[in-house]
Design a protein around this motif. Sequence first.
Motif, PDB file in Angstrom:
ATOM      1  N   ASN A   1       0.831  -1.210   0.000  1.00  0.00           N
ATOM      2  CA  ASN A   1       0.000   0.000   0.000  1.00  0.00           C
ATOM      3  C   ASN A   1       0.864   1.258   0.000  1.00  0.00           C
ATOM      4  O   ASN A   1       0.521   2.261  -0.633  1.00  0.00           O
ATOM      5  CB  ASN A   1      -0.926  -0.008   1.212  1.00  0.00           C
TER       6      ASN A   1
ATOM      7  N   ASN B   1      -9.071  -6.464  -2.292  1.00  0.00           N
ATOM      8  CA  ASN B   1      -9.509  -5.088  -2.540  1.00  0.00           C
ATOM      9  C   ASN B   1      -8.319  -4.198  -2.891  1.00  0.00           C
ATOM     10  O   ASN B   1      -8.361  -3.389  -3.835  1.00  0.00           O
ATOM     11  CB  ASN B   1     -10.218  -4.565  -1.296  1.00  0.00           C
ATOM     12  N   ASN B   2      -7.226  -4.330  -2.136  1.00  0.00           N
ATOM     13  CA  ASN B   2      -6.042  -3.504  -2.382  1.00  0.00           C
ATOM     14  C   ASN B   2      -5.419  -3.810  -3.741  1.00  0.00           C
ATOM     15  O   ASN B   2      -4.978  -2.890  -4.460  1.00  0.00           O
ATOM     16  CB  ASN B   2      -5.003  -3.729  -1.282  1.00  0.00           C
TER      17      ASN B   2
ATOM     18  N   CYS C   1      -7.336  -2.111  -6.452  1.00  0.00           N
ATOM     19  CA  CYS C   1      -7.006  -0.680  -6.566  1.00  0.00           C
ATOM     20  C   CYS C   1      -5.727  -0.468  -7.369  1.00  0.00           C
ATOM     21  O   CYS C   1      -5.639   0.478  -8.163  1.00  0.00           O
ATOM     22  CB  CYS C   1      -6.859  -0.070  -5.173  1.00  0.00           C
TER      23      CYS C   1
ATOM     24  N   ARG D   1      -6.496  -1.059 -10.974  1.00  0.00           N
ATOM     25  CA  ARG D   1      -7.215   0.098 -11.506  1.00  0.00           C
ATOM     26  C   ARG D   1      -6.219   1.188 -11.898  1.00  0.00           C
ATOM     27  O   ARG D   1      -6.352   1.799 -12.970  1.00  0.00           O
ATOM     28  CB  ARG D   1      -8.190   0.632 -10.460  1.00  0.00           C
TER      29      ARG D   1
ATOM     30  N   GLN E   1     -12.522  -6.675  -7.350  1.00  0.00           N
ATOM     31  CA  GLN E   1     -13.259  -5.726  -6.515  1.00  0.00           C
ATOM     32  C   GLN E   1     -14.645  -6.273  -6.171  1.00  0.00           C
ATOM     33  O   GLN E   1     -15.106  -6.136  -5.034  1.00  0.00           O
ATOM     34  CB  GLN E   1     -13.384  -4.390  -7.243  1.00  0.00           C
TER      35      GLN E   1
ATOM     36  N   SER F   1     -14.861  -0.900   0.317  1.00  0.00           N
ATOM     37  CA  SER F   1     -14.926  -1.626  -0.952  1.00  0.00           C
ATOM     38  C   SER F   1     -16.001  -1.061  -1.873  1.00  0.00           C
ATOM     39  O   SER F   1     -15.830  -1.028  -3.101  1.00  0.00           O
ATOM     40  CB  SER F   1     -15.181  -3.112  -0.700  1.00  0.00           C
TER      41      SER F   1
ATOM     42  N   ASN G   1     -14.451   1.924  -3.393  1.00  0.00           N
ATOM     43  CA  ASN G   1     -13.435   1.554  -4.392  1.00  0.00           C
ATOM     44  C   ASN G   1     -14.065   1.047  -5.686  1.00  0.00           C
ATOM     45  O   ASN G   1     -13.548   1.318  -6.777  1.00  0.00           O
ATOM     46  CB  ASN G   1     -12.504   0.484  -3.808  1.00  0.00           C
TER      47      ASN G   1
ATOM     48  N   ASP H   1     -11.836   7.826   6.116  1.00  0.00           N
ATOM     49  CA  ASP H   1     -12.546   7.089   5.063  1.00  0.00           C
ATOM     50  C   ASP H   1     -13.718   7.903   4.512  1.00  0.00           C
ATOM     51  O   ASP H   1     -14.007   7.878   3.305  1.00  0.00           O
ATOM     52  CB  ASP H   1     -13.054   5.749   5.595  1.00  0.00           C
TER      53      ASP H   1
ATOM     54  N   SER I   1     -14.229   9.258   0.533  1.00  0.00           N
ATOM     55  CA  SER I   1     -15.447   9.113  -0.280  1.00  0.00           C
ATOM     56  C   SER I   1     -15.991  10.454  -0.724  1.00  0.00           C
ATOM     57  O   SER I   1     -16.481  10.609  -1.855  1.00  0.00           O
ATOM     58  CB  SER I   1     -16.517   8.353   0.507  1.00  0.00           C
TER      59      SER I   1
ATOM     60  N   ASN J   1     -13.813  11.582  -3.529  1.00  0.00           N
ATOM     61  CA  ASN J   1     -14.096  10.802  -4.741  1.00  0.00           C
ATOM     62  C   ASN J   1     -15.423  11.206  -5.380  1.00  0.00           C
ATOM     63  O   ASN J   1     -15.545  11.208  -6.616  1.00  0.00           O
ATOM     64  CB  ASN J   1     -14.107   9.310  -4.416  1.00  0.00           C
TER      65      ASN J   1
END
Length: 753
Positions: A90, A128-129, A132, A135, A147, A168, A171, A206, A210, A213
């Motif tokens: 990460n 999940n990581n 990312c 992506r 994902q 998730s 993401n 977190d 969001s 984003n």
Amino acid sequence: MRELARIEQSLGQLDKSEAHFRQALEAWEQREEATHPEALATAGMLAALLRARGRVQEAEPLQRRAAKGSEAVLGPRHPSTLAALNNLANLCHGDGREAEAETLLRQALDAEREVLGPMHPNTLSTANNLACVLRALRRFEEAAELQQQALEGKELVLGADHPSTLASVANLAALRRANGQHGNAEPLQRRALELQRRNLGQTHPDTLVSLFNLGSLLRVLGRHDEAEPCYREAFEGRSTTLGRDHPSTINSLGQLGSVLWWQGKTPEAETFLRQAAEAYAQTLGSKHGKTLTSASTLALLLNARGKYGEAAKMHRFALDGREAVLGADHPDTITSLGSLADVLVAQGKLGEAEEFQRLALERKDRVLGPVHRSTILSVNNLSNVLRRTGKLEEAEQLGRRAVAGKEELFGLDHPSTLASLNNLSALLRSLGRRKEAEEAQRVVLSRKEAKHGPDHPDTLVSVHNLANVLQGMGRRDEAEELQRRAVEGRERALGPAHPDTLSSLSSLASLLQARGRHQEAEPLHRRAVEGREEALGPDHASTLASCNNLANLLHAMGRYEEAEPLHRRALEGRERQLGAAHPSTLASMGNLGNVLRATGRFEESEELQRRALAGKEAALGPRHPDTLVSVNNLANLMDAMHNPEAAEALHRRALEAREATLGPTHPDTLASLGNLADALQRAGRLEDAEGMLRRAVVSKEKKLGLAHPSTLLSVSNLANLTQAMGNLDEAEELHRRALAGRTKAFGALHPDT
């Protein structure tokens, strides 16, 4: 001590938490137990805290120590070792090292699936990581599969409202946004944000991710007014929880600046983008990729605001940094070459601009291949520069290569292909091949009509463009019909207040003005001003452009008292929004000077015209086309002030510069030729004037055509001159020709007719 540090971190007391993590780690080291699993866990926790605070260079050695130590002490497949690998991955991902991050995450995921099972929360978080990272590498299909697996597993194991599940969800929304699936992304992003606000709080990291984003998604969707408050809240929240110098806080600041720019709020945008560039340099160093990207973004805004010298300096800084860090052939380095070339074009330094664009194209040809989309963009950019420098044949070759390349990459009907075909049409117009230009523009229109239908907004863009081509050809009846179609179609499709509708409305008004139908043009210009004021604001660049257009019409109608305050408003607004040295500001200065000349206020006019000329010379150079417009304006003022020597010198300067930079047959060169001839005629030097006027007529006939309005103007001027010289038979013939041509082109009631 370590537990106290963890509690302090959860409470946001990061300085205290860091100090206690360091004390705990030092205690292990003093007992010579630095490789004890608890000591390694403490090193990993301190690394995670430092990474969260944006201090990646300090965090990485600690994280590598935790990963290697765990592997040596506990074994490569121990859950603690795998967690340390995940954290190191990460960290690499956050620093842009995606390849290393992918390798580490695949190693961790394979082991976790075997040791912990595919549905263990740690396994799902690693999946999940990895999604990312994929992506970021634009491997969207692989990322989507992982994902979705991670999200479904977390919903089943942890529940739909668990923070890890919500991460998730967010993401997956980010993945869909990156893959162009914007409509599917927004509901997911809003769901994640709503639940995170409820479960974690407004300022939880977190939640702020969001929120940021969602702002980015709304920006991509063109909803900049909705994106702005998202970025503001994210910036303020991150400033409080992470600190002003954290990279995530700085990123929020930079994105806020960018979305303000899109809304035309350029002074505030510049302030934020400067702060972001300075903060990145102080926090990450002058050579860090984010610092260089931020500098490049600021340079683009400075270029848009007409601050060309500073923009060029910033682009050179980014270029030098990228060459040193990434290498001369890295795509980002080559992008900086092209961006610097764009500023040089704006400065009128076309020779340097051509050099940089050629270098960018040569490198892209070699590194990316001749049909890569980025290569074709450089082909298009070099074509545009060559068009400006008068190298029209080579520009045409490159323009055709751009069209062919995009057809191969995207297909015949792709918007990018049609945009290049539109550029080729403009180039053919510059070459005087108007029929070919029209044919290219009609191909664009027909393809869009076939794909989208006659009233689709993209189709109406081409209707608008074809109208402009026909107007330039003197076919004003057809042009007017198309402009009316564009206005009416955009009103139906987009609404009467949409910026594109107002753009077509403004173009139709200008066409009617050119046809001498001032009474019809005036309400359209006024509607454009009012519509843009309401939709964009009174100081938006487009609003001020409409003020300028209306003022020019009123000037042409002899209503100088009404024109003057509009020109002053445009000038003052552009000074506020763009700065005193921006070309648009200087153009407004010249326009106001022209109105003052018309009202006989020569001293005020001269002061403005000389300021405009000096400003353009400083910003653009003495031979830039916009500079020569100011030279021409000042020459006309000298004529009005009965200063024939000064007028002649200025007209000669404009003519010589245009001949040197644009070529002897360029329309602007021929306009200067006619202006100088007029000045000589007023000075009584009829024979000198005659030679120039005859040259202007012949050149315009070849370049523009027999019936072009500019050609007919020179014919009329030559008729007046030959009449003054006593050549009455020739004068009559020329007057009849000018009358017939203008009657056909403009109608019998046009003032020129």
